[in-house]
Design an enzyme around this catalytic site. Sequence first.
Site, short mmCIF file in Angstrom:
data_model
loop_
_atom_site.label_atom_id
_atom_site.label_comp_id
_atom_site.label_asym_id
_atom_site.label_seq_id
_atom_site.Cartn_x
_atom_site.Cartn_y
_atom_site.Cartn_z
N ASP A 43 29.01 46.21 43.17
CA ASP A 43 30.22 45.70 42.83
C ASP A 43 30.76 46.96 41.44
OD1 ASP A 43 32.49 43.67 41.35
OD2 ASP A 43 32.51 44.42 43.56
N CYS A 136 41.24 42.06 47.74
CA CYS A 136 40.38 42.30 46.44
C CYS A 136 40.92 41.08 45.55
CB CYS A 136 40.21 43.73 46.01
SG CYS A 136 39.35 43.87 44.38
N GLU A 207 35.30 41.55 52.61
CA GLU A 207 35.13 40.81 51.27
C GLU A 207 33.75 39.86 51.90
OE1 GLU A 207 35.75 41.17 48.42
OE2 GLU A 207 37.65 42.23 48.22
C1 LIG Z 1 34.04 43.63 46.41
C2 LIG Z 1 34.97 43.00 45.44
N1 LIG Z 1 36.26 42.46 45.78
C3 LIG Z 1 36.87 41.96 44.88
C4 LIG Z 1 36.60 41.91 43.37
C5 LIG Z 1 37.57 41.28 42.53
O1 LIG Z 1 38.02 42.30 41.65
C6 LIG Z 1 35.48 42.37 43.11
N2 LIG Z 1 35.14 42.54 41.85
N3 LIG Z 1 34.73 43.06 44.01
#
Ligand SMILES: Cc1ncc(CO)c(N)n1
Length: 227
Positions: A43, A136, A207
């Site tokens: 992330d 996201c 996601e």
């Molecule tokens: C993969 C991913 N999707 C959404 C968010 C939210 O910002 C994040 N931190 N990471």
Amino acid sequence: MLSEILKKETEPMIEAIYTDAFIQGLVHGDIDDDAVMHYLRADALYLEEFAKLYAMLMSKTDSKETVRFMMGQMTFLLDGESEAHAVLARAVNRPYEDIIENGEWYPSADHYIKHMYFNACTREDIAYAISAMAPCPYVYRRLGQMAMERNTFAADHPYRKWFEFYANDMNDTVDVMFSIIDDAVMHMAEKEVDVLKKNYVESTEHERRFFNMAATKERWDGVGINV
Ligand SMILES: Cc1ncc(CO)c(N)n1
């Protein structure tokens, strides 16, 4: 409006993400530390690329308001959504910088990032990339809301602040992204709108795959790495 259709159509997918292992592990506070660290490694890199995507898109819009939004988002992202990531690093009791060292684009993260870049690179209208980027903040806000609505977290629950962060701090981002999409639809043919829809639904599935990637500690299988 298209944004209302997108929210409605993807709600079952977000429900599925909520009941998958990673989020359930956070809810029950019993997630494997290695899965949390795998998520953070991926992330941290994902958020860096998200910031770079905004930099690409800035040059494609005449709207000063949109440029201001993107600049604000880049600052927020370059701090790595530090509050949310700090909660996870604290929960596994490891220094954040140590955890995210040697991260890489694991397969599902790689696919997600390249889905967004494809739209940013091949389309002049920013709505195509924004439709791939909007899940996201939206998916995370819904997950945060679901967790807070369905559970009573003790004050010292290790992941309560992660859910609170996403339930409360994503509204501006979500609203602006959906307004860009809904405005774009006004001047688009049906076939173009279908592409926006497909981009959005695919990113919602990305996601889900991203969380499952962390839960399974997904890596490249190494075949062909040394050719
Ligand atoms: C993969 C991913 N999707 C959404 C968010 C939210 O910002 C994040 N931190 N990471």
